[in-house]
Enzyme design. Structure first.
Site, PDB file in Angstrom:
ATOM      1  CB  CYS A 197      10.264  -0.627   2.491  1.00 43.95           C
ATOM      2  SG  CYS A 197      10.756  -0.012   0.983  1.00 43.95           S
ATOM      3  CB  SER A 257       4.582  -7.610   5.573  1.00 45.15           C
ATOM      4  OG  SER A 257       3.752  -8.346   5.258  1.00 45.15           O
ATOM      5  CG  PHE A 307      -0.092   0.479   2.362  1.00 42.39           C
ATOM      6  CD1 PHE A 307       0.038   1.740   2.678  1.00 42.39           C
ATOM      7  CD2 PHE A 307       0.149  -0.546   3.488  1.00 42.39           C
ATOM      8  CE1 PHE A 307       0.750   2.161   3.784  1.00 42.39           C
ATOM      9  CE2 PHE A 307       0.784  -0.035   4.547  1.00 42.39           C
ATOM     10  CZ  PHE A 307       0.935   1.242   4.791  1.00 42.39           C
TER      11      PHE A 307
HETATM   12  P1  NAD Z   1       1.669  -6.776   3.035  1.00 41.04           P
HETATM   13  O1  NAD Z   1       2.573  -7.867   2.998  1.00 41.04           O
HETATM   14  O2  NAD Z   1       0.396  -6.679   4.144  1.00 41.04           O
HETATM   15  O3  NAD Z   1       0.629  -6.751   1.537  1.00 41.04           O
HETATM   16  C1  NAD Z   1       1.391  -6.655   0.283  1.00 41.04           C
HETATM   17  C2  NAD Z   1       0.694  -7.330  -0.656  1.00 41.04           C
HETATM   18  O4  NAD Z   1       0.341  -8.697  -0.448  1.00 41.04           O
HETATM   19  C3  NAD Z   1      -0.624  -6.561  -0.944  1.00 41.04           C
HETATM   20  O5  NAD Z   1      -1.004  -6.630  -2.362  1.00 41.04           O
HETATM   21  C4  NAD Z   1      -1.639  -7.681  -0.199  1.00 41.04           C
HETATM   22  O6  NAD Z   1      -2.844  -7.640  -0.880  1.00 41.04           O
HETATM   23  C5  NAD Z   1      -0.943  -9.129  -0.184  1.00 41.04           C
HETATM   24  N1  NAD Z   1      -1.179  -9.830   0.805  1.00 41.04           N
HETATM   25  C6  NAD Z   1      -1.350  -9.384   2.164  1.00 41.04           C
HETATM   26  N2  NAD Z   1      -1.509 -10.497   2.825  1.00 41.04           N
HETATM   27  C7  NAD Z   1      -1.281 -11.512   2.001  1.00 41.04           C
HETATM   28  C8  NAD Z   1      -1.324 -13.076   2.336  1.00 41.04           C
HETATM   29  N3  NAD Z   1      -1.226 -13.267   3.631  1.00 41.04           N
HETATM   30  N4  NAD Z   1      -1.076 -13.739   1.318  1.00 41.04           N
HETATM   31  C9  NAD Z   1      -0.953 -13.586   0.177  1.00 41.04           C
HETATM   32  N5  NAD Z   1      -1.140 -11.885  -0.208  1.00 41.04           N
HETATM   33  C10 NAD Z   1      -1.120 -11.109   0.835  1.00 41.04           C
HETATM   34  O7  NAD Z   1       2.276  -5.211   2.967  1.00 41.04           O
HETATM   35  P2  NAD Z   1       1.673  -3.695   2.934  1.00 41.04           P
HETATM   36  O8  NAD Z   1       1.053  -3.663   4.523  1.00 41.04           O
HETATM   37  O9  NAD Z   1       0.789  -3.500   1.951  1.00 41.04           O
HETATM   38  O10 NAD Z   1       2.918  -2.816   2.941  1.00 41.04           O
HETATM   39  C11 NAD Z   1       3.937  -2.502   3.951  1.00 41.04           C
HETATM   40  C12 NAD Z   1       4.802  -3.480   4.097  1.00 41.04           C
HETATM   41  O11 NAD Z   1       5.521  -3.645   2.851  1.00 41.04           O
HETATM   42  C13 NAD Z   1       5.966  -3.031   4.986  1.00 41.04           C
HETATM   43  O12 NAD Z   1       6.347  -4.321   5.703  1.00 41.04           O
HETATM   44  C14 NAD Z   1       6.894  -2.507   4.138  1.00 41.04           C
HETATM   45  O13 NAD Z   1       8.270  -2.658   4.798  1.00 41.04           O
HETATM   46  C15 NAD Z   1       7.121  -3.425   3.027  1.00 41.04           C
HETATM   47  N6  NAD Z   1       7.513  -2.915   1.867  1.00 41.04           N
HETATM   48  C16 NAD Z   1       8.869  -3.200   1.554  1.00 41.04           C
HETATM   49  C17 NAD Z   1       9.529  -2.407   0.467  1.00 41.04           C
HETATM   50  C18 NAD Z   1      10.887  -3.074  -0.113  1.00 41.04           C
HETATM   51  O14 NAD Z   1      11.367  -2.685  -0.958  1.00 41.04           O
HETATM   52  N7  NAD Z   1      11.581  -3.996   0.580  1.00 41.04           N
HETATM   53  C19 NAD Z   1       8.954  -1.392  -0.321  1.00 41.04           C
HETATM   54  C20 NAD Z   1       7.677  -0.940   0.113  1.00 41.04           C
HETATM   55  C21 NAD Z   1       7.113  -1.624   1.149  1.00 41.04           C
END
Ligand code: NAD
Length: 490
Positions: free
Chosen positions: A279, A224, A147
């Site tokens: 992130c 995440s 997000f």
């Molecule tokens: P999230 O992991 O909750 O969701 C990411 C994506 O995965 C979304 O499209 C969501 O719909 C999907 N998703 C969520 N739960 C799932 C599951 N159980 N099974 C399958 N798909 C699932 O992350 P978020 O809250 O949207 O974003 C924040 C996180 O992203 C933070 O941990 C941040 O550090 C990380 N992030 C990392 C980077 C990087 O480059 N390393 C960049 C941006 C964000």
């Protein structure tokens, strides 16, 4: 109420399962998004698989020209994209514009695809024999994104996948789906054929369907760590190429010789910008030796001055967090940190008003055993730990399971060089708090911040979305005798 639909084969496609899309600045529902099940994913993958036939045969010039047009359209629609981001994510407009610009830079990189896909040729590897290698696209590639960067993170993926001749299915975060709908229209306007870029909105059900689909060749994920690890395992089990970028706990190490005013300014911006929901946000400061008290005073003074408000208000520096649950989680971490013995110097938990606001929080005297340090909080919370020496600071950074980004603040080249060589972290800043690589380098962390082998965009992105072929050729002038022995050069 406005409904945000999928984009499949150049058309909007609806569905029955719906989820609300909030405006975090007011806490109100502003739209609803269609959530795909297996059937929606099947439709999108089928469209992408069909489009791959022609698109993978399109010329490099044709692909580059579409990227140039797409880049112009992104620039023309920068304000519109930024406004969608601000209304669904909450970050301030200027910050939202920044992410559109950084994402557009990946498209600029992809415009050079002719140069990037040049193969290698070796003349006369044996008598009358030449050898060359080149790279070809994989097929249907999927992108699953978080997000916190509704435009930039998807742009890390699809321009490179598409320019290298693949077709793409994007599954953006269901909390911020609006910008991807506009991006799909801009690609169509740029002349991209139907089916080359598709968007399916959805949650875990859509993601699992993509991971298991036999016609998906590769999966790029950003989100995440627990989900990244799941994606990596599951997609690998289904035989796909996968890169899965996870969460972070990014340390800023401040040495006693640093300019403390400069360091405090930079760290404050990196910790609280976008309400800490980056992130690459700095979430832990390691103050070395005498740097400690002077730095903490400066950080506290700056954190108290941050103007928190709706992202579309000109004087706001920091907007709300993404959901009410996120706000509650952040508040409870801060309470736990204080209960564990940390000193809560700035407490932004009770801002009041509508919307999902939580103000800057600063905790000093934090130790490595505390949850407030161990876990990724993903909110405007900065914790300060103390270290006696550079060695101790490096050991602390390296003991952390995450390895996304880190920064050192110092006036000394020797210490900076040691730091950058010895930390087990993927992206390092020297007096630069958010060292996000430019589009022509690649972005990625180490350890629990990335599962898979390749980083995103830049040269590693091109490698991820292509596979190599090596050809050996001979055009015999006369009939040569073949030998049963293994061929060697003559
Ligand atoms: P999230 O992991 O909750 O969701 C990411 C994506 O995965 C979304 O499209 C969501 O719909 C999907 N998703 C969520 N739960 C799932 C599951 N159980 N099974 C399958 N798909 C699932 O992350 P978020 O809250 O949207 O974003 C924040 C996180 O992203 C933070 O941990 C941040 O550090 C990380 N992030 C990392 C980077 C990087 O480059 N390393 C960049 C941006 C964000």
């Amino acid at each position: 109420m406005r409904t945000i639909e999928h984009w499949i084969n150049g058309e909007r496609v609806g569905g029955d399962r719906l989820a609300p899309v909030y405006d975090p600045a007011t806490g109100e529902r502003q739209a609803q998004v269609v959530l795909a099940d297996g059937t929606g994913v099947d439709l999108a993958v089928a469209a992408a698989a069909k489009a791959f036939g022609d698109w993978s045969q399109s010329s490099l010039t044709q692909r580059a020209r579409i990227m140039f047009k797409f880049r112009e359209l992104l620039e023309r629609h920068e304000d519109e994209l930024a406004r969608i981001i601000t209304s669904e994510h909450g970050k301030v407009l200027d910050d939202a514009r920044g992410e559109v610009v950084r994402g557009r830079e990946v498209v600029e990189f992809a415009c050079g695809i002719g140069q990037l896909l040049k193969g290698e040729f070796s003349d006369q590897v044996s008598g009358g024999v030449d050898a060359y290698s080149f790279r070809q696209p994989l097929g249907v590639c999927a992108g699953i994104t978080p997000f916190n960067f509704p435009v930039m993170v998807p742009l890390w993926m699809h321009p490179i996948a598409i320019a290298t001749g693949n077709t793409f299915v994007l599954k953006p975060s269901e909390r911020v789906p609006g910008a991807s709908a506009l991006i799909a229209e801009l690609y169509a306007e740029a002349g991209l054929p139907p089916g080359v870029f598709n968007v399916v909105n959805g949650d875990k059900a859509a993601v699992d369907a993509l991971l298991e689909h036999p016609d998906v060749a590769a999966v790029s994920f950003v989100g995440s760590t627990p989900v990244a690890s799941h994606i990596h395992e599951r997609a690998s089990a289904f035989g796909k190429r996968v890169q899965a970028l996870g969460g972070a706990k990014n340390h800023a190490v401040v040495l006693p010789d640093a300019d403390l005013d400069f360091a405090a300014d930079q760290i404050t911006a990196a910790a609280y910008g976008s309400a800490g929901q980056r992130c690459m946000a700095i979430s832990a400061v390691v103050a070395v030796g005498d740097a400690g008290d002077g730095l903490v005073d400066r950080l506290a003074e700056r954190a108290r001055r941050i103007r928190v408000g709706p992202g579309d208000r000109a004087d706001s520096e920091m907007g709300p967090v993404i959901t009410d649950e996120a706000r509650e989680r952040i508040r409870s971490y801060v309470a736990r940190g204080a209960a564990d013995g940390a000193v809560l110097l700035v407490d932004g938990r009770d801002l009041g008003g509508p919307g999902f606001f939580v103000g800057p929080c600063l905790l000093d005297g934090v130790t490595r055993e505390m949850d407030v340090y161990r876990d990724e909080i993903f909110g405007p919370v900065l914790v300060v730990l103390r270290a006696g020496s550079l060695d101790e600071a490096i050991a602390l950074v390296n003991a952390n399971p995450y390895g996304n980004g880190t920064a050192v603040f110092t006036r000394g080249g020797e210490a900076a060089r040691r730091f950058q060589r010895e930390v087990t972290v993927g992206m390092i800043g020297v007096n630069v708090p958010i060292p996000v690589p430019m589009a022509f380098h690649s972005f990625g962390g180490w350890k629990s911040s990335l599962f898979g082998d390749t980083h995103v965009h830049g040269p590693e992105g091109v490698r991820f979305y292509t596979r190599a072929k090596a050809v050996t050729t001979r055009w015999p002038q006369s009939r040569e005798t073949a030998s049963l022995s293994f061929p060697t050069a003559n």
